[in-house]
Scaffold this active site. Structure first.
Site, PDB file in Angstrom:
ATOM      1  N   GLY B  40      66.505  46.634 -15.266  1.00 41.70           N
ATOM      2  CA  GLY B  40      65.754  45.234 -15.064  1.00 41.70           C
ATOM      3  C   GLY B  40      66.197  44.433 -14.144  1.00 41.70           C
ATOM      4  O   GLY B  40      67.706  44.248 -14.350  1.00 41.70           O
ATOM      5  N   HIS B 266      47.012  32.692 -22.183  1.00 37.68           N
ATOM      6  CA  HIS B 266      46.840  31.334 -21.518  1.00 37.68           C
ATOM      7  C   HIS B 266      45.520  30.693 -21.109  1.00 37.68           C
ATOM      8  O   HIS B 266      44.671  32.055 -20.541  1.00 37.68           O
ATOM      9  CB  HIS B 266      47.700  31.838 -19.987  1.00 37.68           C
ATOM     10  CG  HIS B 266      48.103  30.457 -19.240  1.00 37.68           C
ATOM     11  ND1 HIS B 266      47.255  29.619 -18.451  1.00 37.68           N
ATOM     12  CD2 HIS B 266      49.482  29.865 -19.086  1.00 37.68           C
ATOM     13  CE1 HIS B 266      48.074  28.734 -18.107  1.00 37.68           C
ATOM     14  NE2 HIS B 266      49.299  28.762 -18.461  1.00 37.68           N
ATOM     15  N   SER B 284      47.566  26.981 -12.819  1.00 36.29           N
ATOM     16  CA  SER B 284      48.444  26.008 -13.567  1.00 36.29           C
ATOM     17  C   SER B 284      47.669  25.349 -14.682  1.00 36.29           C
ATOM     18  O   SER B 284      46.641  24.613 -14.247  1.00 36.29           O
ATOM     19  CB  SER B 284      49.459  25.005 -12.805  1.00 36.29           C
ATOM     20  OG  SER B 284      49.951  24.368 -13.677  1.00 36.29           O
ATOM     21  N   ARG B 330      47.638  25.192 -26.076  1.00 37.72           N
ATOM     22  CA  ARG B 330      47.295  26.612 -25.383  1.00 37.72           C
ATOM     23  C   ARG B 330      46.312  27.454 -26.393  1.00 37.72           C
ATOM     24  O   ARG B 330      45.293  28.026 -25.975  1.00 37.72           O
ATOM     25  CB  ARG B 330      48.337  27.506 -24.963  1.00 37.72           C
ATOM     26  CG  ARG B 330      48.916  26.840 -23.468  1.00 37.72           C
ATOM     27  CD  ARG B 330      49.822  27.702 -23.123  1.00 37.72           C
ATOM     28  NE  ARG B 330      50.720  27.425 -21.822  1.00 37.72           N
ATOM     29  CZ  ARG B 330      51.656  27.863 -21.160  1.00 37.72           C
ATOM     30  NH1 ARG B 330      52.171  28.864 -21.690  1.00 37.72           N
ATOM     31  NH2 ARG B 330      52.279  27.446 -20.175  1.00 37.72           N
ATOM     32  N   HIS B 401      49.326  36.530 -21.349  1.00 42.69           N
ATOM     33  CA  HIS B 401      50.224  36.055 -20.250  1.00 42.69           C
ATOM     34  C   HIS B 401      51.739  36.451 -20.682  1.00 42.69           C
ATOM     35  O   HIS B 401      52.409  36.569 -19.806  1.00 42.69           O
ATOM     36  CB  HIS B 401      50.120  34.480 -20.383  1.00 42.69           C
ATOM     37  CG  HIS B 401      50.946  33.808 -19.520  1.00 42.69           C
ATOM     38  ND1 HIS B 401      50.997  33.927 -18.212  1.00 42.69           N
ATOM     39  CD2 HIS B 401      51.793  32.906 -19.635  1.00 42.69           C
ATOM     40  CE1 HIS B 401      52.001  33.241 -17.806  1.00 42.69           C
ATOM     41  NE2 HIS B 401      52.389  32.496 -18.719  1.00 42.69           N
ATOM     42  N   GLU B 425      62.571  38.458 -21.395  1.00 44.38           N
ATOM     43  CA  GLU B 425      61.191  38.601 -22.260  1.00 44.38           C
ATOM     44  C   GLU B 425      61.207  39.902 -23.153  1.00 44.38           C
ATOM     45  O   GLU B 425      60.579  40.031 -24.112  1.00 44.38           O
ATOM     46  CB  GLU B 425      60.046  38.464 -21.294  1.00 44.38           C
ATOM     47  CG  GLU B 425      58.985  38.457 -21.931  1.00 44.38           C
ATOM     48  CD  GLU B 425      57.655  38.223 -20.914  1.00 44.38           C
ATOM     49  OE1 GLU B 425      57.745  37.707 -19.847  1.00 44.38           O
ATOM     50  OE2 GLU B 425      56.459  38.242 -21.405  1.00 44.38           O
ATOM     51  N   LEU B 441      61.813  31.380 -18.192  1.00 50.22           N
ATOM     52  CA  LEU B 441      62.865  31.400 -17.030  1.00 50.22           C
ATOM     53  C   LEU B 441      64.169  30.935 -17.585  1.00 50.22           C
ATOM     54  O   LEU B 441      65.289  31.610 -17.400  1.00 50.22           O
ATOM     55  CB  LEU B 441      62.303  30.634 -15.731  1.00 50.22           C
ATOM     56  CG  LEU B 441      61.075  30.923 -15.434  1.00 50.22           C
ATOM     57  CD1 LEU B 441      60.535  29.826 -14.119  1.00 50.22           C
ATOM     58  CD2 LEU B 441      60.809  32.191 -14.888  1.00 50.22           C
TER      59      LEU B 441
HETATM   60  C1  LIG Z   1      51.901  34.324 -14.030  1.00 46.47           C
HETATM   61  C2  LIG Z   1      53.239  33.932 -14.683  1.00 46.47           C
HETATM   62  C3  LIG Z   1      53.774  32.660 -14.551  1.00 46.47           C
HETATM   63  C4  LIG Z   1      54.672  32.298 -15.524  1.00 46.47           C
HETATM   64  N1  LIG Z   1      55.194  30.853 -15.245  1.00 46.47           N
HETATM   65  C5  LIG Z   1      56.203  30.902 -15.965  1.00 46.47           C
HETATM   66  C6  LIG Z   1      57.016  29.417 -15.667  1.00 46.47           C
HETATM   67  O1  LIG Z   1      56.343  28.536 -15.052  1.00 46.47           O
HETATM   68  N2  LIG Z   1      58.035  29.021 -16.431  1.00 46.47           N
HETATM   69  C7  LIG Z   1      58.642  29.997 -17.315  1.00 46.47           C
HETATM   70  O2  LIG Z   1      59.686  29.606 -17.750  1.00 46.47           O
HETATM   71  N3  LIG Z   1      58.083  31.262 -17.584  1.00 46.47           N
HETATM   72  C8  LIG Z   1      57.206  31.543 -16.625  1.00 46.47           C
HETATM   73  N4  LIG Z   1      56.440  32.794 -16.956  1.00 46.47           N
HETATM   74  C9  LIG Z   1      57.247  33.634 -17.822  1.00 46.47           C
HETATM   75  C10 LIG Z   1      58.166  34.267 -17.136  1.00 46.47           C
HETATM   76  O3  LIG Z   1      58.208  34.253 -15.813  1.00 46.47           O
HETATM   77  C11 LIG Z   1      58.826  35.535 -17.571  1.00 46.47           C
HETATM   78  O4  LIG Z   1      58.911  35.503 -19.154  1.00 46.47           O
HETATM   79  C12 LIG Z   1      60.226  36.097 -17.001  1.00 46.47           C
HETATM   80  O5  LIG Z   1      60.354  35.781 -15.879  1.00 46.47           O
HETATM   81  C13 LIG Z   1      60.663  37.285 -17.679  1.00 46.47           C
HETATM   82  O6  LIG Z   1      62.087  37.619 -17.025  1.00 46.47           O
HETATM   83  P1  LIG Z   1      62.621  39.246 -17.389  1.00 46.47           P
HETATM   84  O7  LIG Z   1      63.897  39.024 -16.538  1.00 46.47           O
HETATM   85  O8  LIG Z   1      62.847  39.028 -18.807  1.00 46.47           O
HETATM   86  O9  LIG Z   1      61.722  40.382 -16.729  1.00 46.47           O
HETATM   87  P2  LIG Z   1      60.887  40.604 -15.462  1.00 46.47           P
HETATM   88  O10 LIG Z   1      61.265  39.557 -14.259  1.00 46.47           O
HETATM   89  O11 LIG Z   1      59.551  41.003 -15.823  1.00 46.47           O
HETATM   90  O12 LIG Z   1      61.863  41.891 -14.948  1.00 46.47           O
HETATM   91  C14 LIG Z   1      61.748  43.105 -15.541  1.00 46.47           C
HETATM   92  C15 LIG Z   1      62.657  44.237 -14.782  1.00 46.47           C
HETATM   93  O13 LIG Z   1      62.256  45.263 -15.436  1.00 46.47           O
HETATM   94  C16 LIG Z   1      62.383  46.425 -14.582  1.00 46.47           C
HETATM   95  N5  LIG Z   1      61.863  47.456 -15.360  1.00 46.47           N
HETATM   96  C17 LIG Z   1      60.776  47.428 -16.253  1.00 46.47           C
HETATM   97  N6  LIG Z   1      60.484  48.330 -16.946  1.00 46.47           N
HETATM   98  C18 LIG Z   1      61.190  49.179 -16.147  1.00 46.47           C
HETATM   99  C19 LIG Z   1      61.750  50.504 -16.824  1.00 46.47           C
HETATM  100  N7  LIG Z   1      60.992  51.347 -17.508  1.00 46.47           N
HETATM  101  N8  LIG Z   1      62.759  51.074 -15.792  1.00 46.47           N
HETATM  102  C20 LIG Z   1      63.441  50.637 -15.022  1.00 46.47           C
HETATM  103  N9  LIG Z   1      63.214  49.302 -14.604  1.00 46.47           N
HETATM  104  C21 LIG Z   1      62.118  48.601 -15.534  1.00 46.47           C
HETATM  105  C22 LIG Z   1      61.472  45.989 -13.642  1.00 46.47           C
HETATM  106  O14 LIG Z   1      61.600  46.721 -12.414  1.00 46.47           O
HETATM  107  C23 LIG Z   1      61.921  44.489 -13.196  1.00 46.47           C
HETATM  108  O15 LIG Z   1      63.170  44.604 -12.573  1.00 46.47           O
HETATM  109  C24 LIG Z   1      55.289  33.141 -16.267  1.00 46.47           C
HETATM  110  C25 LIG Z   1      54.976  34.592 -16.412  1.00 46.47           C
HETATM  111  C26 LIG Z   1      53.907  34.845 -15.648  1.00 46.47           C
HETATM  112  C27 LIG Z   1      53.334  36.172 -15.544  1.00 46.47           C
END
Ligand SMILES: Cc1cc2nc3c(=O)[nH]c(=O)nc-3n(C[C@H](O)[C@H](O)[C@H](O)COP(=O)(O)OP(=O)(O)OC[C@H]3O[C@@H](n4cnc5c(N)ncnc54)[C@H](O)[C@@H]3O)c2cc1C
Ligand code: HEM
Ligand code: HEM
Ligand code: SF4
Ligand code: F3S
Ligand code: FES
Lengths: 217, 648, 267
Positions: B40, B266, B284, B330, B401, B425, B441
């Site tokens: 990831g 959401h 939003s 929410r 969401h 996440e 984030l």
């Molecule tokens: C539309 C939307 C708006 C949001 N707005 C906000 C906000 O305003 N503020 C806030 O704090 N949060 C917000 N969130 C939540 C937040 O964006 C996410 O929870 C957070 O970015 C997750 O980050 P992460 O690094 O855990 O995972 P992600 O960014 O989802 O990254 C997952 C990574 O894992 C990789 N991956 C997944 N499965 C595999 C696999 N099997 N093999 C290899 N690679 C894999 C993917 O390629 C990717 O690189 C929002 C979410 C959404 C959907």
């Protein structure tokens, strides 16, 4: 590698060379056009201008040298860039629609080559006289009026002026981008600048053969 | 399954400081002898990969997209919280901590949440130094906005693209390390299994999505940062590729799965416009500050909204929650919207939508001011629906969401499998039963930049690791299993597309394990999910070969795992006999429809252990204790927030 | 809606590829372009055919995955958008559409409409960053950035790395992408120390990847989903020029060391 060589090897570097040489060529063309326009005033005035031109041979040859170098660099870089650009898309699109790129920008290499070809002919015609049937060395007025008397030649000069205008229509707008001279203060004037000067050049040069052709001189 | 959270001793404010003081270290020269797999490249993955490489570890990073920059973190819009108190409005680490605990309805671990709040400040520093172009005041200082669930203004943002900019910051740090040769990146590579050797996570099995080749990668530790699984609902705000495969496979290898049923819905998304729809887009929540939510009083009223007179409109949020009105939290808002639509009052072609009406605000504030405030949202809305929100009311509907559930981790973010760390996440994050806006984030970056670089060192320093080779036994076996599974998917050669199963699964979950859940519904869902799973393995059609670029095969593998996870989600929802945060059990509500929380029985993290395909998983519990903030009435807290927004 | 699609089908990078004609019935104007393709794919799969490969992920115009050339325009006729955010209402009933992948020497086709854009990542790896170690950042407010500068940097930073600019450019140049990156970091005070070095490294890598040069055709700007302005190209040219003329020719503070030796040290 020396930094100049390295700079020139990059695409923006080559483009920079094109822009600088383009400006030099444009400056000359503009002067030349102003000179030419004196033909409209009559043989005496033009002779004055020609005398001035040959008064300082050192200066003349410097100008000629700079011009030759600029033209050479401009052409070499143009060809290199064009070859590279064409090669960057080996498989072409089956359907291609442009939204912004205009006719002038897409035909730079063709208008450029046309200008180069005209240039060679023009030197043989007006400077060396080798293709000029009634050439008299250093009687510019005579050379021009008699040389352009023949309609096909005259039309060729008119066409060349138009092609040069087209080249400059894009070139004079583009040159700011290339040199990094973009600013919200004057960006909106760049299009107008390029349009006006390309028209001036076309009309300025074109007016001479047209006038000769229409026998108004 | 042993669930020792390994929380350092001492007062809350000193735990992390103490931990760092006493943590065992690895000498710089020795670090290069350790190889770490990071799966990831979202905020959590990219940040940890970069931070570890800077320290000198060998890092192998994986993502399924073509570029590490496209992880789903890119889509986050609103912002990132940090307790900088730049506004002088009374913010502090303690306040961010307590709001997060309260927001999560007391289902998160105090020590972790405190650390999250504590680290929020340096994260902003780090991001600014990387060149993240946060919004600024004219003076050049950083600007803040306020966000739901908070009494202070502490959200840092980059227009409506905060996630994108933060991710690009982490991505640039990662790029630098790739350029320096310290990280080897494997884009378009999907992790399909975890390799456990000698009781420790020692590598992964991957499929190269371009060539289809299946390979094993050995390492000294495996870090999963693979994001959330809300995409299990098919229609969600998540990206199409979001999956649970990595964490699900780890679960099957022995990692505990915590609170799988905690899914945040959401309330303000653009509703589905037809059967073909592939995802839902978030609008939003801030729009609720200026908009009123209503439906026609008559069922199936097909008149244009402008033709419906005032007295024939039902402003149901204002009616149902007199004190919160349109700004109901929410979960409440989502439930109310779904309820009126289920009863047949919904608007739009599908009947799944309610009006979010800005006309009053237009009259009060003028269109220009609203455009300035919400311009980019209006643009998105208009592009998708073809309608101008200032001319006719917008239509909105709730959508899944974010998933608070995920793999269980201890204080050091290590799962129940030693050597397997889970970040972002993907872990059962610090958000309890409900996440505050703008904190995901924050969590991803805290985990990646500042926590795991310490806790991983502690793991290495305290462990003797034998050498392993991808040619060794467990690797070869795991590789073979993956190969067989992939081949099986293609071999079914049934009649139905993968998407048709995914849609069906999503609809099932939405109905029974979405905004509100009931025992009967969950039991039905479990049966139907099992049936669907059988059908999938008999009737799915995956065209093409396993040894080529095959997007249907990618999807099939993910959906196959979702079909297993869905059941666990329902089981978890069934076992949690209370309503808390996002989890609303119809049997557990007060007489006026408020959720009934049972702190006596359920103030714990539910952790599921896989026991084999033919045996039921076992539910364990990690008890939660609250020493600093006490479970108080969440509603009272929320109404404070309401007063604030009202006056704004 | 009825549509006739001519879609570029290519099994792999080495395959030659060709157009295949498909008829799509009952598309809806409310569908996104990708949803229309989903529908086509579903029919293809159910009939035992091979679905059309195309890239997508977020489907909300931000990840930069999706992209294809529709009737000669990158991301189709609407302008300023991605294909996942392009809706069928922009097309006429009965339209005939040619759908092609991004075409560029630097973007080899992987399958059908999917291309390999890793060249853009390699440009970033060459210098698209500010070298700051995790944990070594000063308190955020010690770096002040005027609102105007921050907004301008953000205008550039919005680039999604989608490659539409390359696809649209008559020269196959990646200049808008590179310029956006150079400008984003080069505008901010944090980005100053590495500004020259970054501009040079990124441009050099861009050239190595086989992209064309910029002739200021402005097609890139017209299709960019984030509406990145070509003013940034001028800016990047300026930075590159400045870097080429001055960077590392700056004299060393030590007696006897000339600009030239300094340059050698740099290597
Ligand atoms: C539309 C939307 C708006 C949001 N707005 C906000 C906000 O305003 N503020 C806030 O704090 N949060 C917000 N969130 C939540 C937040 O964006 C996410 O929870 C957070 O970015 C997750 O980050 P992460 O690094 O855990 O995972 P992600 O960014 O989802 O990254 C997952 C990574 O894992 C990789 N991956 C997944 N499965 C595999 C696999 N099997 N093999 C290899 N690679 C894999 C993917 O390629 C990717 O690189 C929002 C979410 C959404 C959907
Ligand atoms: C009097 C003669 C000429 C003048 C005044 C002139 C001027 C210019 C100018 C000002 C530009 C713009 C440079 C930029 O965008 O930075 C230009 C571009 C160009 N010129 Fe000329 N030029 C002349 C002759 C030629 C000739 C003889 C050729 C070719 C054989 C040529 C080929 C080109 C090409 C191909 C470009 C575009 C390069 C690019 O954008 O990649 N020009 N010219
Ligand atoms: C259309 C009208 C033109 C006329 C009447 C004209 C006339 C002349 C004449 C008479 C000379 C010879 C001068 C001398 O020997 O003293 C000359 C030289 C020259 N002209 Fe033109 N010209 C025209 C257009 C152009 C154009 C369009 C260009 C450039 C693209 C051009 C480039 C030159 C050059 C390079 C020389 C050589 C200068 C030298 O010897 O130093 N001319 N021209
Ligand atoms: S500059 Fe625009 S078109 Fe080019 S990659 Fe960035 S976002 Fe895409
Ligand atoms: S279209 Fe191409 S030529 Fe330059 S201005 Fe854009 S990169
Ligand atoms: S799918 Fe993400 S931009 Fe289109």
């Amino acid at each position: 590698m020396h930094w100049i060589a390295e700079f020139y090897r990059s695409t923006p570097g080559k483009k920079f060379v094109m822009a600088v040489t383009g400006v030099v060529l444009f400056a000359y063309v503009l002067l030349h056009m102003v000179g030419n326009l004196q033909i409209h005033l009559g043989p005496e005035e033009l002779r004055g201008y020609v005398r001035l031109r040959y008064a300082a041979p050192g200066l003349l040859w410097t100008v000629r040298f700079v011009l030759l170098v600029a033209a050479t660099l401009h052409v070499i870089a143009a060809v290199q860039l064009t070859v590279r650009n064409r090669g960057s898309r080996p498989v072409r699109y089956a359907v291609r629609r442009y939204r912004e790129a205009d006719y002038a920008s897409r035909t730079m290499i063709f208008t450029g080559v046309a200008i180069a070809a005209f240039g060679v002919y023009h030197l043989l015609h007006m400077t060396f006289g080798s293709v000029h049937p009634e050439f008299i060395r250093s009687d510019v007025y005579h050379n021009v009026t008699s040389g352009l008397h023949v309609p096909p030649v005259s039309l060729l000069y008119v066409a060349a002026s138009a092609v040069l205008g087209l080249h400059l229509y894009h070139g004079l707008w583009s040159v700011f981008q290339t040199l990094g001279l973009s600013s919200p203060i004057y960006d909106s004037w760049r299009r107008a600048f390029a349009t006006v000067f390309s028209l001036v050049v076309t009309l300025g040069f074109g007016s001479v053969p047209l006038a000769v052709l229409l026998r108004t001189l | 399954m042993e669930l020792d959270p390994r929380i350092p001793g001492g007062p809350l404010e000193e735990k992390w400081i103490r931990y760092r003081k006493t943590v065992k270290l690895i000498s710089p020269a020795n670090k290069r002898n350790f190889t770490v797999v990071v799966v990831g490249t979202g905020l959590a993955g990219a940040s940890v990969a970069a931070a570890l490489a800077e320290l000198g570890y060998n890092v192998l990073a994986f993502c399924y997209q073509d570029s590490s920059r496209r992880a789903h973190s890119i889509a986050a819009q609103g912002g990132i919280n940090a307790a900088k108190n730049y506004q002088n409005d009374g913010d502090s680490v303690f306040r961010l901590f307590s709001e997060t605990v309260i927001g999560g309805d007391f289902r998160s671990r105090e020590a972790n949440v405190y650390r999250l709040a504590e680290l929020s400040g340096v994260i902003i520093d780090q991001c600014v130094a990387q060149g993240v172009p946060f919004a600024r005041e004219y003076s050049g200082y950083l600007a803040n906005r306020s966000f739901g669930g908070s009494l202070v203004s502490r959200t840092f943002y980059c227009r409506g693209q905060t996630g994108q900019q933060l991710l690009l910051g982490a991505y640039s740090a990662l790029c630098r390390q790739i350029g320096l040769g310290r990280v080897k990146l494997f884009p378009r590579t999907e992790m399909l299994d975890l390799v456990v050797a000698g009781g420790r996570a020692r590598g992964i099995v991957t499929r190269d999505l371009v060539t289809g080749s299946i390979a094993a990668h050995a390492a000294d530790a495996v870090l999963l940062a693979t994001g959330g699984y809300a995409n299990i609902f098919f229609l969600s705000t998540n990206a199409k590729g979001c999956n649970a495969t990595a964490i699900w496979r780890a679960y099957r290898r022995g990692a505990g799965f915590a609170n799988p049923c905690f899914v945040q819905v959401h309330p303000t998304c653009i509703p589905q416009s037809g059967e073909y729809q592939s995802k839902l887009t978030l609008m939003s929540e801030s729009l609720r500050n200026d908009g009123r939510i209503w439906v026609p009083k008559r069922k199936g009223d097909t008149r244009e909204p402008s033709e419906i007179p005032e007295n024939e409109r039902d402003y149901f949020l204002e009616r149902m929650y007199a004190s919160y009105g349109n700004l109901a939290p929410r979960d409440m808002a989502s439930r109310a919207v779904k309820r009126v639509c289920d009863m047949g009052y919904g608007v739009g072609p599908s009947g799944r939508g309610v009006y979010l009406d800005l006309t009053e605000a237009v009259a009060r504030l003028g269109g220009d001011l609203l455009r300035e405030r919400y311009g980019n949202l209006f643009e998105i809305y208009e592009r998708i629906t073809g309608r101008d929100p200032l001319k006719a009311p917008m239509r909105i509907y709730p959508a899944p969401h974010y998933t608070m559930g995920g793999l269980w981790v201890d204080y050091g973010l290590q799962s129940t499998i030693p050597g397997l760390f889970v970040l972002g996440e993907a872990n059962f994050s610090d958000h309890g039963a409900n996440r505050l806006g703008a904190s995901a984030l924050l969590q991803g970056l805290a985990d990646g930049y500042f926590i795991v670089p310490y806790t991983l060192g502690e793991y290495f320093a305290g462990t003797v690791l034998d050498g392993v080779s991808p040619a060794g036994r467990p690797f070869v076996d795991a590789q073979k299993e993956v190969q067989e599974r992939v081949a099986r998917l293609v071999a079914v050669q049934g009649r139905r597309t993968v998407d048709s199963f995914h849609r069906k699964l999503g609809a099932l979950l939405w109905e029974h394990c979405g905004i509100s859940r009931s025992e009967a519904g969950l039991r039905t869902a479990i049966e139907e999910i099992r049936a669907l799973r059988r059908e999938f393995w008999e009737d799915v059609r995956v065209p093409g070969k396993t040894t080529e670029f095959n997007q249907e095969l990618e999807k099939a593998g993910r959906v196959a795992d979702y079909l297993e996870l869905a059941e666990l989600m329902c089981r978890d929802a069934l076992a949690r006999e209370e309503s808390c945060g996002c989890h609303f059990r119809e049997e557990f509500q007060t007489s006026d429809g408020e959720p009934f929380k049972d702190d006596g029985r359920f103030c714990h993290v539910a952790v599921w252990e896989y026991m084999g395909d033919d045996r039921e998983p076992v539910r364990h519990a990690e008890p939660l204790t609250f020493e600093t903030v006490k479970p108080e009435d969440r509603a009272q807290y929320a109404s404070q927030g309401y007063t604030r927004s009202r006056r704004k | 809606m009825r549509l006739t699609l001519y879609i570029w089908r290519q099994k792999s990078t080495t395959d030659k590829g060709r157009f295949v004609k498909y008829e799509v019935e009952n598309a809806s104007p409310e569908m996104s372009f990708l949803e229309m393709l989903d529908m086509l794919n579903r029919q293809l799969i159910e009939r035992g055919g091979e679905p059309v490969a195309f890239e997508h992920d977020c489907r909300e115009g931000i990840c930069g995955c999706c992209g294809m050339v529709i009737n000669g325009i990158a991301n189709g006729p609407a302008g300023g958008t991605t294909v996942c955010q392009l809706y069928m209402r922009h097309f006429k009933d009965g339209a005939v559409l040619y759908i092609e992948p991004w075409r560029s020497r630097a973007f080899p086709v992987i399958k059908d409409l999917v291309v390999d854009r890793s060249a853009l990542d390699r440009i970033m790896q060459a210098g698209g960053f500010i070298s700051v170690r995790t944990g070594s950042a000063p308190e955020a407010h010690t770096i002040l950035v005027s609102k105007e500068t921050a907004e301008l940097a953000m205008d550039a930073a919005e680039c999604t790395g989608c490659g539409a600019c390359v696809a649209a450019c008559p020269n196959g140049a990646a200049m808008l992408f590179v310029a956006a990156k150079i400008s984003h970091l080069g505008l901010l005070p944090q980005g100053q120390p590495e500004r020259d070095r970054r501009a040079q490294a990124m441009v050099r890598q861009m050239d190595r990847e086989g992209f064309g040069g910029c002739s200021n055709h402005r097609e890139c700007e017209a299709v960019c989903p984030k509406r990145i302005s070509i003013r940034f190209i001028a800016r990047a040219n300026r930075d590159f020029l400045r870097a080429s003329l001055f960077y590392s020719k700056s004299a060393s503070g030590k007696a006897g060391a000339t600009g030239k030796t300094k340059r050698c040290f740099e290597k």
